[in-house]
Design an enzyme around this catalytic site. Structure first.
Site, PDB file in Angstrom:
ATOM      1  CG  HIS A  22      -0.236  -0.208   2.502  1.00 44.03           C
ATOM      2  ND1 HIS A  22       0.144  -1.452   2.944  1.00 44.03           N
ATOM      3  CD2 HIS A  22       0.193   0.660   3.449  1.00 44.03           C
ATOM      4  CE1 HIS A  22       0.764  -1.334   4.105  1.00 44.03           C
ATOM      5  NE2 HIS A  22       0.814  -0.050   4.436  1.00 44.03           N
ATOM      6  CG  PHE A  23       1.759   3.268  -2.975  1.00 45.71           C
ATOM      7  CD1 PHE A  23       1.231   2.052  -3.406  1.00 45.71           C
ATOM      8  CD2 PHE A  23       2.989   3.668  -3.423  1.00 45.71           C
ATOM      9  CE1 PHE A  23       1.946   1.246  -4.289  1.00 45.71           C
ATOM     10  CE2 PHE A  23       3.716   2.867  -4.312  1.00 45.71           C
ATOM     11  CZ  PHE A  23       3.195   1.652  -4.736  1.00 45.71           C
TER      12      PHE A  23
END
Ligand code: DGP
Length: 138
Positions: free
Chosen positions: A102-103
């Site tokens: 995830h970012f």
């Protein structure tokens, strides 16, 4: 360690547990971080089952960064943020706590410190109010 299909973001992707969503396409989902480091902290999750940047396919990476750019632009506008920080952690040693890649998109204001990472839960109504502003800015 192999990818765990029961990690919390896999459950969100499957709809098994709720999330305050701001954007979705066929390859990515963006939703509010429940323990935001600043108001407007959004997570972008590729739908591909990959733990980290090393496992993500090049196409998955391309799709993810396109969504990151879209969300960062909307967060900047919605929160009127002078700065936007992008963070992506790989491995426990780097501070990763959920092992589905995830970012983080986090709005920043000079002189305002970030809250601790993954520490304090936000009120659902506050997350929903901020998400509504971000959706409107997309
Ligand atoms: P990282 O350390 O980069 O793996 O960050 C994981 C982030 O995920 C952290 O900022 C807190 C957030 N988080 C943990 N559990 C949940 C959850 O159940 N829902 C949402 N929306 N965010 C979560």
């Amino acid at each position: 360690m192999a990818y765990d299909p029961d990690n919390i973001f896999a459950k969100i992707l499957r709809g098994d547990i709720p999330a305050v969503k701001v954007y979705e396409d066929d390859r990515t989902l963006a939703f509010m971080d429940v323990m935001p480091q600043a108001d407007g902290h959004v997570l972008i999750v590729p739908k591909e089952p990959a733990q980290n940047i090393f496992e993500l396919s090049p196409d998955g990476a391309a799709a993810a960064i396109k969504t990151v750019q879209k969300i960062a632009t909307a967060v900047k506008k919605a929160l009127d943020a002078p700065g936007v920080m992008l963070v992506q952690l790989n491995g426990e040693a780097a501070g990763q706590s959920v092992f589905h890649i995830h970012f983080h998109v986090i709005p920043r204001v000079a002189g305002v410190d970030l809250k601790f990472h993954a520490r304090e839960m936000a009120a659902p109504k506050d997350l929903e109010a901020t998400a509504a502003k971000i959706r409107a800015a997309l």
